[in-house]
Design a protein around this motif. Structure first.
Motif, mmCIF file in Angstrom:
data_model
loop_
_atom_site.group_PDB
_atom_site.id
_atom_site.type_symbol
_atom_site.label_atom_id
_atom_site.label_comp_id
_atom_site.label_asym_id
_atom_site.label_seq_id
_atom_site.Cartn_x
_atom_site.Cartn_y
_atom_site.Cartn_z
ATOM 1 N N ALA A 99 30.538 -13.443 -5.304
ATOM 2 C CA ALA A 99 29.480 -12.950 -4.847
ATOM 3 C C ALA A 99 28.224 -13.966 -4.886
ATOM 4 C CB ALA A 99 28.880 -11.781 -5.275
ATOM 5 N N ARG A 100 28.345 -14.976 -5.776
ATOM 6 C CA ARG A 100 27.163 -15.828 -5.872
ATOM 7 C C ARG A 100 27.582 -17.231 -5.596
ATOM 8 N NH1 ARG A 100 23.603 -13.978 -10.071
ATOM 9 N NH2 ARG A 100 22.224 -15.571 -9.398
ATOM 10 N N TYR A 125 33.560 -10.714 5.945
ATOM 11 C CA TYR A 125 34.530 -11.051 4.867
ATOM 12 C C TYR A 125 34.175 -11.892 3.628
ATOM 13 C CZ TYR A 125 34.796 -15.115 8.103
ATOM 14 O OH TYR A 125 34.588 -16.096 8.704
ATOM 15 N N GLY A 126 33.137 -12.646 3.830
ATOM 16 C CA GLY A 126 32.432 -13.667 3.130
ATOM 17 C C GLY A 126 31.836 -13.289 1.830
ATOM 18 N N TYR A 127 31.012 -13.983 1.118
ATOM 19 C CA TYR A 127 30.558 -13.974 -0.006
ATOM 20 C C TYR A 127 29.366 -13.098 0.260
ATOM 21 C CZ TYR A 127 33.803 -17.730 -0.943
ATOM 22 O OH TYR A 127 35.087 -18.403 -0.937
ATOM 23 N N LEU A 128 29.391 -11.866 0.509
ATOM 24 C CA LEU A 128 27.986 -11.036 0.596
ATOM 25 C C LEU A 128 27.347 -10.747 -0.709
ATOM 26 C CD1 LEU A 128 29.635 -8.257 3.138
ATOM 27 C CD2 LEU A 128 28.681 -10.705 3.601
ATOM 28 N N PRO A 129 26.002 -11.019 -0.654
ATOM 29 C CA PRO A 129 25.191 -10.910 -1.858
ATOM 30 C C PRO A 129 25.026 -9.532 -2.077
ATOM 31 C CG PRO A 129 23.864 -12.359 -0.187
ATOM 32 C CD PRO A 129 25.108 -11.842 0.473
ATOM 33 N N PRO A 130 25.180 -9.172 -3.693
ATOM 34 C CA PRO A 130 25.275 -7.719 -3.992
ATOM 35 C C PRO A 130 24.233 -6.778 -3.524
ATOM 36 C CG PRO A 130 25.872 -9.361 -5.823
ATOM 37 C CD PRO A 130 25.664 -10.181 -4.674
ATOM 38 N N ASP A 131 23.145 -7.568 -3.521
ATOM 39 C CA ASP A 131 21.811 -6.923 -3.133
ATOM 40 C C ASP A 131 21.562 -6.451 -1.503
ATOM 41 O OD1 ASP A 131 21.191 -9.458 -2.492
ATOM 42 O OD2 ASP A 131 19.038 -9.348 -3.478
ATOM 43 N N ALA A 132 22.563 -7.071 -0.847
ATOM 44 C CA ALA A 132 22.361 -6.991 0.691
ATOM 45 C C ALA A 132 23.589 -6.674 1.450
ATOM 46 C CB ALA A 132 22.017 -8.462 1.369
ATOM 47 N N ALA A 139 20.851 -4.133 8.474
ATOM 48 C CA ALA A 139 19.674 -4.504 8.432
ATOM 49 C C ALA A 139 19.702 -6.112 8.545
ATOM 50 C CB ALA A 139 19.362 -4.205 6.879
ATOM 51 N N TRP A 140 20.616 -6.794 8.366
ATOM 52 C CA TRP A 140 20.551 -8.282 8.556
ATOM 53 C C TRP A 140 20.456 -8.732 9.802
ATOM 54 C CZ3 TRP A 140 24.820 -11.638 5.611
ATOM 55 C CH2 TRP A 140 24.907 -10.986 4.149
ATOM 56 N N ASN A 141 20.360 -7.805 10.961
ATOM 57 C CA ASN A 141 20.003 -7.869 12.433
ATOM 58 C C ASN A 141 20.700 -8.980 12.990
ATOM 59 O OD1 ASN A 141 17.892 -6.107 12.599
ATOM 60 N ND2 ASN A 141 16.687 -7.193 11.310
ATOM 61 N N ALA A 142 22.158 -9.185 12.681
ATOM 62 C CA ALA A 142 22.894 -10.109 13.246
ATOM 63 C C ALA A 142 23.245 -9.459 14.594
ATOM 64 C CB ALA A 142 24.271 -10.453 12.507
ATOM 65 N N ASP A 143 23.792 -10.290 15.587
ATOM 66 C CA ASP A 143 23.980 -9.895 16.934
ATOM 67 C C ASP A 143 25.486 -9.280 16.933
ATOM 68 O OD1 ASP A 143 21.963 -11.008 18.703
ATOM 69 O OD2 ASP A 143 22.442 -13.000 17.798
ATOM 70 N N TYR A 144 26.257 -9.824 15.991
ATOM 71 C CA TYR A 144 27.537 -8.997 15.820
ATOM 72 C C TYR A 144 27.806 -9.060 14.455
ATOM 73 C CZ TYR A 144 28.436 -9.951 20.835
ATOM 74 O OH TYR A 144 28.260 -10.052 22.376
ATOM 75 N N ILE A 145 28.543 -8.261 14.031
ATOM 76 C CA ILE A 145 29.223 -8.098 12.540
ATOM 77 C C ILE A 145 30.785 -8.123 12.604
ATOM 78 C CG2 ILE A 145 29.494 -6.962 10.394
ATOM 79 C CD1 ILE A 145 26.717 -5.706 11.132
ATOM 80 N N VAL A 146 31.695 -9.164 11.820
ATOM 81 C CA VAL A 146 32.917 -8.857 11.857
ATOM 82 C C VAL A 146 33.278 -8.867 10.276
ATOM 83 C CG1 VAL A 146 33.237 -10.324 13.940
ATOM 84 C CG2 VAL A 146 32.954 -11.577 11.773
#
Length: 223
Positions: free
Chosen positions: A43-44, A187-194, A200-207
């Motif tokens: 995650a880091r 599928y990536g290394y998402l920060p634990p606090d987010a 809330a990241w306001n991306a156009d798409y989430i996969v």
């Protein structure tokens, strides 16, 4: 129709975590502290060498000692940069699809250039990558949009014609600030606090898989 695709490097295009995990866990053993959980390290990874050292030595270190540990980590990583590292499953098929369609793809990363180039060379990606923008190339790194604009300029494209894929809030912020279409790589290394509120990241798409990413990109680049 979008005309190019840019990726963050660690945790988006390439699964570099296994090498980070091995090195950090070995540092724990040498420091005679409990070996850190692999998921915690994963995650880091996107936060770089300083974050890795802070995981092993969370209490305050004087600057000289901290830099010694950081430089040792970087040396070990450079010498063993692609032992277990590889493209995420399905990613090579996505890259080949882009190449067959003559859609350039590239990388905008906060990883130092010398490490990025060694890694891409080890995975036979260096000549396939149309553009590589690293912190060495700009005054302000992500989440500032400067690296995104530089990549667009080197591709000879307007930023709004480009897709940017990343797994960290700073990736999405940088892409949005440059008016690129953004895709969050869940599928990536998402920060634990987010990671608990990806909307809330306001991306156009989430996969959540590379297969989903491939499908979204294919729809966005098809006439």
């Amino acid at each position: 129709m979008k005309k190019a695709v840019l990726f963050d490097l660690d945790g988006t295009l390439i699964d570099t975590a296994p090498d980070f995990i091995r090195i950090v866990q070995n540092m724990c053993r040498e420091a005679e502290i409990p070996v850190l959980d692999a998921d915690l390290i994963r995650a880091r990874v996107s936060e770089g060498a300083r974050a890795m050292v802070k995981l092993v030595y969370p209490s305050h270190l004087d600057e000289a000692t901290f830099l010694k540990h950081r430089d040792r980590f970087l040396s070990e990583y450079q010498d063993n940069i692609a032992v277990d590292t590889q493209l995420f499953d399905g990613m090579d098929e996505l890259l080949q699809d882009l190449e067959q369609r003559s859609i350039p793809w590239g990388i905008v990363t906060n990883k130092p250039r010398y490490l990025s180039e060694i890694l891409l060379d080890a995975l036979d990606l260096k000549t396939r990558c149309a553009v590589l923008v690293c912190p060495d190339d700009v005054h302000r790194t992500k989440p500032d949009p400067e690296p995104m604009y530089l990549a667009a300029s080197q591709l000879d494209l307007d930023a709004e014609d480009i897709i940017y894929v990343g797994d960290h809030p700073r990736d999405i912020d940088a892409g949005r600030s440059a008016d690129m279409l953004t895709i969050l790589a869940g599928y990536g290394y998402l920060p634990p606090d987010a990671k608990d509120d990806l909307d809330a990241w306001n991306a156009d798409y989430i996969v959540h898989t590379v297969e989903q990413l491939h499908a979204e990109i294919e729809a966005l680049i098809s006439p």
